[in-house]
Write an enzyme that holds these catalytic residues in place. Structure first.
Site, PDB file in Angstrom:
ATOM      1  N   ALA A 153       5.493  11.824 -10.972  1.00 22.71           N
ATOM      2  CA  ALA A 153       6.203  12.561  -9.922  1.00 22.71           C
ATOM      3  C   ALA A 153       7.628  12.010  -9.788  1.00 22.71           C
ATOM      4  CB  ALA A 153       5.449  12.431  -8.603  1.00 22.71           C
TER       5      ALA A 153
ATOM      6  N   THR B 149       5.014   1.537  -0.119  1.00 19.83           N
ATOM      7  CA  THR B 149       5.166   2.952  -0.484  1.00 19.83           C
ATOM      8  C   THR B 149       3.877   3.665  -0.109  1.00 19.83           C
ATOM      9  OG1 THR B 149       4.164   3.004  -2.698  1.00 19.83           O
ATOM     10  CG2 THR B 149       6.394   2.130  -2.560  1.00 19.83           C
TER      11      THR B 149
ATOM     12  N   ASN C 112      -7.703  -8.266  -5.379  1.00 13.50           N
ATOM     13  CA  ASN C 112      -8.179  -6.892  -5.189  1.00 13.50           C
ATOM     14  C   ASN C 112      -9.465  -6.586  -5.970  1.00 13.50           C
ATOM     15  OD1 ASN C 112      -6.338  -6.360  -3.257  1.00 13.50           O
ATOM     16  ND2 ASN C 112      -4.945  -5.161  -4.544  1.00 13.50           N
TER      17      ASN C 112
ATOM     18  N   TYR D 273     -20.521   2.515   5.194  1.00 14.35           N
ATOM     19  CA  TYR D 273     -20.708   2.948   3.801  1.00 14.35           C
ATOM     20  C   TYR D 273     -21.859   3.925   3.601  1.00 14.35           C
ATOM     21  CZ  TYR D 273     -17.170  -0.316   2.330  1.00 14.35           C
ATOM     22  OH  TYR D 273     -15.972  -0.948   2.150  1.00 14.35           O
TER      23      TYR D 273
ATOM     24  N   HIS E 152       0.134   1.944 -14.761  1.00 16.09           N
ATOM     25  CA  HIS E 152       0.877   2.211 -13.530  1.00 16.09           C
ATOM     26  C   HIS E 152       1.509   0.868 -13.167  1.00 16.09           C
ATOM     27  CE1 HIS E 152       2.090   3.224  -9.531  1.00 16.09           C
ATOM     28  NE2 HIS E 152       1.250   2.382  -8.982  1.00 16.09           N
TER      29      HIS E 152
ATOM     30  N   GLY F 274     -10.478   2.376   3.027  1.00 15.77           N
ATOM     31  CA  GLY F 274      -9.170   1.706   3.092  1.00 15.77           C
ATOM     32  C   GLY F 274      -8.226   2.548   3.920  1.00 15.77           C
TER      33      GLY F 274
ATOM     34  N   ASP G  77      -5.076   0.571 -12.805  1.00 13.86           N
ATOM     35  CA  ASP G  77      -5.788   0.811 -14.077  1.00 13.86           C
ATOM     36  C   ASP G  77      -6.944  -0.173 -14.239  1.00 13.86           C
ATOM     37  OD1 ASP G  77      -3.737   2.799 -15.131  1.00 13.86           O
ATOM     38  OD2 ASP G  77      -2.502   1.036 -14.742  1.00 13.86           O
TER      39      ASP G  77
ATOM     40  N   SER H  99      -5.727   6.937 -10.052  1.00 13.87           N
ATOM     41  CA  SER H  99      -4.474   7.662  -9.768  1.00 13.87           C
ATOM     42  C   SER H  99      -3.469   7.409 -10.891  1.00 13.87           C
ATOM     43  CB  SER H  99      -3.894   7.264  -8.411  1.00 13.87           C
ATOM     44  OG  SER H  99      -3.572   5.895  -8.387  1.00 13.87           O
TER      45      SER H  99
HETATM   46  N1  LIG Z   1      -1.812   3.731  -7.168  1.00  9.56           N
HETATM   47  C1  LIG Z   1      -0.634   3.861  -6.588  1.00  9.56           C
HETATM   48  O1  LIG Z   1       0.202   4.651  -7.057  1.00  9.56           O
HETATM   49  C2  LIG Z   1      -0.323   3.062  -5.379  1.00  9.56           C
HETATM   50  C3  LIG Z   1      -1.199   2.101  -4.989  1.00  9.56           C
HETATM   51  N2  LIG Z   1      -0.954   1.354  -3.876  1.00  9.56           N
HETATM   52  C4  LIG Z   1      -1.934   0.328  -3.580  1.00  9.56           C
HETATM   53  O2  LIG Z   1      -2.821   0.791  -2.558  1.00  9.56           O
HETATM   54  C5  LIG Z   1      -3.389  -0.343  -1.892  1.00  9.56           C
HETATM   55  C6  LIG Z   1      -3.272  -0.167  -0.389  1.00  9.56           C
HETATM   56  O3  LIG Z   1      -1.928  -0.254  -0.003  1.00  9.56           O
HETATM   57  P1  LIG Z   1      -1.526  -0.116   1.547  1.00  9.56           P
HETATM   58  O4  LIG Z   1      -2.279   0.990   2.156  1.00  9.56           O
HETATM   59  O5  LIG Z   1      -0.044  -0.125   1.590  1.00  9.56           O
HETATM   60  O6  LIG Z   1      -2.075  -1.491   2.107  1.00  9.56           O
HETATM   61  P2  LIG Z   1      -2.492  -1.798   3.635  1.00  9.56           P
HETATM   62  O7  LIG Z   1      -2.539  -3.272   3.763  1.00  9.56           O
HETATM   63  O8  LIG Z   1      -1.644  -1.008   4.550  1.00  9.56           O
HETATM   64  O9  LIG Z   1      -3.956  -1.205   3.709  1.00  9.56           O
HETATM   65  C7  LIG Z   1      -5.040  -1.759   3.030  1.00  9.56           C
HETATM   66  C8  LIG Z   1      -6.272  -1.446   3.841  1.00  9.56           C
HETATM   67  O10 LIG Z   1      -7.404  -1.907   3.113  1.00  9.56           O
HETATM   68  C9  LIG Z   1      -8.317  -2.446   4.069  1.00  9.56           C
HETATM   69  N3  LIG Z   1      -9.227  -3.387   3.447  1.00  9.56           N
HETATM   70  C10 LIG Z   1      -8.964  -4.602   2.929  1.00  9.56           C
HETATM   71  N4  LIG Z   1     -10.086  -5.158   2.461  1.00  9.56           N
HETATM   72  C11 LIG Z   1     -11.074  -4.267   2.683  1.00  9.56           C
HETATM   73  C12 LIG Z   1     -12.479  -4.272   2.424  1.00  9.56           C
HETATM   74  N5  LIG Z   1     -13.076  -5.308   1.838  1.00  9.56           N
HETATM   75  N6  LIG Z   1     -13.183  -3.186   2.796  1.00  9.56           N
HETATM   76  C13 LIG Z   1     -12.605  -2.129   3.395  1.00  9.56           C
HETATM   77  N7  LIG Z   1     -11.283  -2.070   3.653  1.00  9.56           N
HETATM   78  C14 LIG Z   1     -10.536  -3.126   3.316  1.00  9.56           C
HETATM   79  C15 LIG Z   1      -7.399  -3.139   5.094  1.00  9.56           C
HETATM   80  O11 LIG Z   1      -8.070  -3.405   6.309  1.00  9.56           O
HETATM   81  C16 LIG Z   1      -6.279  -2.126   5.216  1.00  9.56           C
HETATM   82  O12 LIG Z   1      -6.541  -1.185   6.238  1.00  9.56           O
HETATM   83  C17 LIG Z   1      -2.640  -1.571  -2.442  1.00  9.56           C
HETATM   84  O13 LIG Z   1      -3.403  -2.204  -3.434  1.00  9.56           O
HETATM   85  C18 LIG Z   1      -1.377  -0.962  -3.022  1.00  9.56           C
HETATM   86  O14 LIG Z   1      -0.797  -1.777  -4.014  1.00  9.56           O
HETATM   87  C19 LIG Z   1       0.152   1.569  -3.093  1.00  9.56           C
HETATM   88  C20 LIG Z   1       1.042   2.539  -3.425  1.00  9.56           C
HETATM   89  C21 LIG Z   1       0.913   3.335  -4.644  1.00  9.56           C
HETATM   90  C1  LIG Z   2       3.131   0.364  -4.830  1.00 11.24           C
HETATM   91  C2  LIG Z   2       2.987   1.199  -6.005  1.00 11.24           C
HETATM   92  O1  LIG Z   2       2.118   0.994  -6.833  1.00 11.24           O
HETATM   93  C3  LIG Z   2       3.927   2.273  -6.200  1.00 11.24           C
HETATM   94  O2  LIG Z   2       4.573   2.728  -5.259  1.00 11.24           O
HETATM   95  O3  LIG Z   2       4.104   2.696  -7.352  1.00 11.24           O
END
Ligand SMILES: NC(=O)C1=CN([C@@H]2O[C@H](COP(=O)(O)OP(=O)(O)OC[C@H]3O[C@@H](n4cnc5c(N)ncnc54)[C@H](O)[C@@H]3O)[C@@H](O)[C@H]2O)C=CC1
Ligand SMILES: CC(=O)C(=O)O
Length: 319
Positions: free
Chosen positions: A152, A230, A97, A67, A177, A12, A125, A145
């Site tokens: 933080a 974010t 997702n 992969y 989360h 990703g 989660d 995560s």
């Molecule tokens: N756990 C946390 O604290 C946080 C989690 N996130 C989550 O992280 C995830 C990614 O967010 P962003 O990077 O902003 O999104 P983004 O849209 O910028 O990037 C997602 C990437 O996943 C790739 N992707 C989609 N389907 C795929 C597949 N089947 N195989 C391989 N790659 C694939 C896309 O091509 C893209 O490059 C989201 O679900 C977001 O909600 C975001 C911020 C904080």
């Molecule tokens: C997008 C997200 O999960 C965060 O920033 O907390």
């Protein structure tokens, strides 16, 4: 995992994934970082861009891959998934997702991968739970995560309130989360002093602390409204968890941890402090909760269980 050469695979390469790769470059963690995404030009471009940073940091091999590269990786970090649109909750991403997670986990397992999974895609989660179920890996080898980013944010907010450095604030956001998370104020300390005592001394009311908790809960929405996504905060949190795994640190971090009776919970991943080392989640630290926190933990767990149960049933075609 004490070998000298360590390999991480990032799956990703969007805003979160590329920021994570950048954080890993800055921190000199792992000698090899392979990048997998459905958008190949992006992974190739990022690998070229990131390798330029190594002239100023430490040698590291960045490359675009498929992969099968996972077979000898120490750590696979999953950030593939749709992000929230403004106003959308994390839980609303679940069906979309979960499908992406399934399409990602299957080829990773098929490669012969035998390292640690670290999951960040949302709802994290539920997706961490799904990665463990779909991979059949032992629970300790799948790390979420969880509330690392939220904790933080809480530390930053309390640092501002009490005029200290955020690195010296020991405080956790726990549970989902997401919208049902809570601040574990009863165990929060600054320099060993309970935050609740400090607040009393400095005339900070419980209402003010609860307002901070709510602001933390809403901070992702605030950032997404302002700039669409974010990524720097979570990328740095992921690099911190990666370091604990790669360097076998026994670090105590708030993560998405598997429950085996802690807090009376079973068969789910939820935000809690845990000991993180080369084995993944070495031990969940069950922190004492007051009445408010205990109720919030239970209610958040019920929400996650419901969403996970329905999501997994739909994914497996039973619903
Ligand atoms: N756990 C946390 O604290 C946080 C989690 N996130 C989550 O992280 C995830 C990614 O967010 P962003 O990077 O902003 O999104 P983004 O849209 O910028 O990037 C997602 C990437 O996943 C790739 N992707 C989609 N389907 C795929 C597949 N089947 N195989 C391989 N790659 C694939 C896309 O091509 C893209 O490059 C989201 O679900 C977001 O909600 C975001 C911020 C904080
Ligand atoms: C997008 C997200 O999960 C965060 O920033 O907390």
């Amino acid at each position: 995992m004490s070998k000298n050469h360590q390999k991480v695979v990032l799956v990703g390469d969007g805003a979160v994934g590329s920021s994570y790769a950048f954080a890993m470059a800055q921190q000199g963690l792992a000698e090899e970082l392979a990048i997998v995404d459905i958008i190949k030009d992006r992974t190739k471009g990022d690998a070229l861009d990131l390798e330029d940073a190594t002239a100023f940091t430490a040698p590291k091999n960045f490359y675009s891959a498929d992969y099968d590269t996972c077979k000898d990786a120490d750590l696979v970090v999953i950030t593939a998934g749709a992000p929230q649109k403004p106003g959308e909750t994390r839980l609303q991403l679940v069906d979309k997702n979960l499908k992406i997670i399934k399409s990602v986990v299957e080829p990773i397992v098929k490669s012969g991968f035998n390292g640690i999974f670290l999951v960040a895609a949302n709802p994290v989660d539920v997706l961490t739970y799904a990665v463990q179920k779909l991979s059949g890996f032992p629970k300790n080898k799948v790390v979420g995560s969880g509330t690392s980013l939220d904790s933080a944010r809480l530390r930053v907010a309390l640092a501002k309130k009490f005029n200290v450095s955020p690195v010296d604030v020991s405080a956790n956001i726990m549970a989902e989360h997401g919208d049902s998370e809570f601040a574990a104020y009863s165990s929060a300390t600054i320099g060993g002093k309970p935050v609740l005592d400090l607040a009393k001394e400095q005339g900070v009311s419980m209402d003010e602390l609860l307002k901070i908790e709510d602001d933390v809960r809403k901070k992702a929405y605030q950032i997404i409204n302002l700039k669409g996504a974010t990524f720097y905060g979570v990328a740095t949190a992921l690099a911190r968890i990666s370091r604990a795994i790669l360097r076998d640190e026994n670090a105590v971090l708030p993560i998405g941890a598997p429950m085996n009776g802690e807090y009376g919970l079973h068969d789910l991943y939820i935000g809690s402090p845990a000991v993180v080392n080369a084995s993944g989640v070495a031990k969940v630290l069950e922190v004492p909760l007051d009445d408010r926190e205990e109720k919030a933990m239970k209610s958040s767990a019920e929400t996650l269980e419901e969403v996970a149960k329905n999501g997994m049933a739909k994914l497996q075609g039973n619903k």
